[in-house]
Design a protein around this motif. Structure first.
Motif, mmCIF file in Angstrom:
data_model
loop_
_atom_site.group_PDB
_atom_site.id
_atom_site.type_symbol
_atom_site.label_atom_id
_atom_site.label_comp_id
_atom_site.label_asym_id
_atom_site.label_seq_id
_atom_site.Cartn_x
_atom_site.Cartn_y
_atom_site.Cartn_z
ATOM 1 N N LEU A 142 0.822 -1.215 0.000
ATOM 2 C CA LEU A 142 0.000 0.000 0.000
ATOM 3 C C LEU A 142 0.858 1.268 0.000
ATOM 4 O O LEU A 142 0.433 2.331 0.458
ATOM 5 N N GLY A 143 2.056 1.133 -0.549
ATOM 6 C CA GLY A 143 2.996 2.259 -0.588
ATOM 7 C C GLY A 143 2.482 3.471 -1.344
ATOM 8 O O GLY A 143 2.930 4.589 -1.120
ATOM 9 N N PHE B 127 0.548 -7.215 4.875
ATOM 10 C CA PHE B 127 0.550 -5.868 4.312
ATOM 11 C C PHE B 127 1.928 -5.235 4.403
ATOM 12 O O PHE B 127 2.706 -5.554 5.302
ATOM 13 N N ALA B 128 2.205 -4.353 3.428
ATOM 14 C CA ALA B 128 3.506 -3.688 3.436
ATOM 15 C C ALA B 128 3.384 -2.223 3.021
ATOM 16 O O ALA B 128 2.473 -1.838 2.290
ATOM 17 N N SER B 129 4.326 -1.434 3.526
ATOM 18 C CA SER B 129 4.570 -0.045 3.077
ATOM 19 C C SER B 129 3.407 0.930 3.271
ATOM 20 O O SER B 129 3.161 1.785 2.421
ATOM 21 N N LEU B 130 2.673 0.809 4.380
ATOM 22 C CA LEU B 130 1.532 1.709 4.592
ATOM 23 C C LEU B 130 1.954 3.160 4.803
ATOM 24 O O LEU B 130 2.854 3.437 5.584
ATOM 25 N N LYS B 131 1.277 4.054 4.104
ATOM 26 C CA LYS B 131 1.487 5.487 4.341
ATOM 27 C C LYS B 131 0.819 5.879 5.657
ATOM 28 O O LYS B 131 -0.074 5.185 6.139
ATOM 29 N N GLU B 132 1.212 7.036 6.177
ATOM 30 C CA GLU B 132 0.742 7.482 7.490
ATOM 31 C C GLU B 132 -0.796 7.478 7.626
ATOM 32 O O GLU B 132 -1.328 6.934 8.592
ATOM 33 N N ALA B 133 -1.495 8.074 6.652
ATOM 34 C CA ALA B 133 -2.965 8.188 6.753
ATOM 35 C C ALA B 133 -3.623 6.807 6.779
ATOM 36 O O ALA B 133 -4.558 6.562 7.541
ATOM 37 N N VAL B 134 -3.107 5.909 5.955
ATOM 38 C CA VAL B 134 -3.669 4.554 5.876
ATOM 39 C C VAL B 134 -3.312 3.764 7.143
ATOM 40 O O VAL B 134 -4.145 3.047 7.704
ATOM 41 N N ILE C 164 -4.806 -7.286 13.884
ATOM 42 C CA ILE C 164 -5.210 -8.598 13.350
ATOM 43 C C ILE C 164 -4.405 -8.986 12.104
ATOM 44 O O ILE C 164 -4.360 -10.138 11.726
ATOM 45 N N PHE C 165 -3.744 -7.988 11.497
ATOM 46 C CA PHE C 165 -2.918 -8.295 10.325
ATOM 47 C C PHE C 165 -1.444 -8.017 10.609
ATOM 48 O O PHE C 165 -1.117 -7.156 11.425
ATOM 49 N N SER C 166 -0.588 -8.749 9.892
ATOM 50 C CA SER C 166 0.841 -8.462 9.986
ATOM 51 C C SER C 166 1.173 -7.369 8.975
ATOM 52 O O SER C 166 0.788 -7.457 7.811
ATOM 53 N N ILE C 167 1.887 -6.367 9.454
ATOM 54 C CA ILE C 167 2.242 -5.233 8.604
ATOM 55 C C ILE C 167 3.745 -5.030 8.636
ATOM 56 O O ILE C 167 4.348 -4.985 9.716
ATOM 57 N N PHE C 168 4.344 -4.912 7.444
ATOM 58 C CA PHE C 168 5.793 -4.731 7.355
ATOM 59 C C PHE C 168 6.127 -3.440 6.621
ATOM 60 O O PHE C 168 5.314 -2.904 5.882
ATOM 61 N N THR C 169 7.358 -2.973 6.866
ATOM 62 C CA THR C 169 7.757 -1.686 6.297
ATOM 63 C C THR C 169 7.916 -1.745 4.787
ATOM 64 O O THR C 169 7.605 -0.790 4.088
ATOM 65 N N GLU D 263 10.671 -7.163 2.972
ATOM 66 C CA GLU D 263 10.619 -7.626 4.361
ATOM 67 C C GLU D 263 9.428 -8.590 4.545
ATOM 68 O O GLU D 263 9.541 -9.615 5.218
ATOM 69 N N ALA D 264 8.308 -8.243 3.907
ATOM 70 C CA ALA D 264 7.108 -9.085 3.986
ATOM 71 C C ALA D 264 7.351 -10.446 3.327
ATOM 72 O O ALA D 264 6.894 -11.480 3.832
ATOM 73 N N LEU D 265 8.108 -10.444 2.228
ATOM 74 C CA LEU D 265 8.414 -11.693 1.510
ATOM 75 C C LEU D 265 9.124 -12.715 2.397
ATOM 76 O O LEU D 265 8.935 -13.926 2.254
ATOM 77 N N GLU D 266 9.953 -12.197 3.296
ATOM 78 C CA GLU D 266 10.713 -13.096 4.187
ATOM 79 C C GLU D 266 9.817 -13.859 5.158
ATOM 80 O O GLU D 266 10.250 -14.803 5.798
#
Lengths: 110, 138
Positions: A47-48, A77-84, A96-101, A105-108
């Protein structure tokens, strides 16, 4: 909203850009249904470039996650912007979800 | 700079972008931050979509939006002439539930409460009136 995908190690990386609101969510939901019917079980949602998400967008992710849970699949999930990120946190989706930068990183995690 | 915003459109999902665009412009003109405008857009979308979906079963109708600047606040009113319905009466979601147990509903009203200074509902002259108060910098 724009959706682009690429596959790495059988994991579908889905990039959703723009605005995921009540108008655009049905399109993403339709795509999810097709991917899951085609046997895709593992997803990274990048979601970058997503500027905005409403409850309609969150429901789409939750619906997909519920289907994948039954198939022992995974959605992260990966790369969330601040608002999201803010909307994820307030709604409890952040826990409830895993979120990565980043997507790599999420692929690992698979 | 306009002190007030008035917009009346058909109660259909296709009206959403026009409402949001007008709202966003109004709040921007009044010096609200990008972050807060994004929250206001979310609040308005949740309230509007609820009306589009449920206010006029099997008939056509309209939705009105009024915004007014009063000191540090913007008062936003969202009005429809549909069936009586208080969105604030909906239960809040269970934020601790896991993926299987988490229900699909209730998030919209949760955002409306969470991202505004004050929100209230009235039924008046056969209209549903949702009054949302947003403080600048809140």
């Amino acid at each position: 909203m724009k959706i682009t995908t690429n596959t790495q190690q059988n994991i579908l990386i889905v990039s959703v850009t723009g605005r995921l609101d009540a108008s655009s969510s049905p399109q993403l939901e339709k795509e999810f249904n097709e991917w899951i019917e085609d046997g895709q079980n593992n997803f990274i949602i990048d979601l970058g470039e997503l500027d905005y998400v409403s409850s309609a967008g969150l429901r789409t992710f939750l619906a997909a996650a519920k289907k994948l849970k039954a198939k022992k699949g995974k959605i992260i999930f990966a790369s969330l912007k601040e608002a999201v990120k803010n909307v994820f946190e307030i709604s409890g989706f952040g826990s409830i979800f895993s979120i990565f930068t980043t997507s790599s990183e999420a692929l690992e995690q698979f | 700079m306009e002190r007030e915003l008035h917009k009346k459109l058909p109660a259909i999902l296709d009206s959403l972008p026009e409402f949001i665009k007008a709202l966003s412009k109004f709040f921007k003109e009044h010096g609200f931050s990008e972050e807060q405008i994004s929250q206001v857009e979310l609040v308005a979308e949740e309230a509007l979509v609820n009306i589009f979906s449920y206010a006029y079963p099997n008939m056509k109708g309209e939705v009105e939006m009024h915004c007014q600047r009063i000191n540090d606040f913007i008062i936003m009113k969202i009005i429809d002439s549909g069936i009586p319905f208080d969105i604030l009466s909906l239960p809040e979601p269970d934020l601790k539930a896991n993926i299987e147990e988490r229900s699909m509903g209730g998030l919209g009203v949760f955002f409306i409460r969470k991202m505004t200074t004050n929100v209230s509902y009235q039924r008046e002259d056969k209209k549903n009136i949702l009054t949302i108060k947003i403080k600048k910098g809140y």
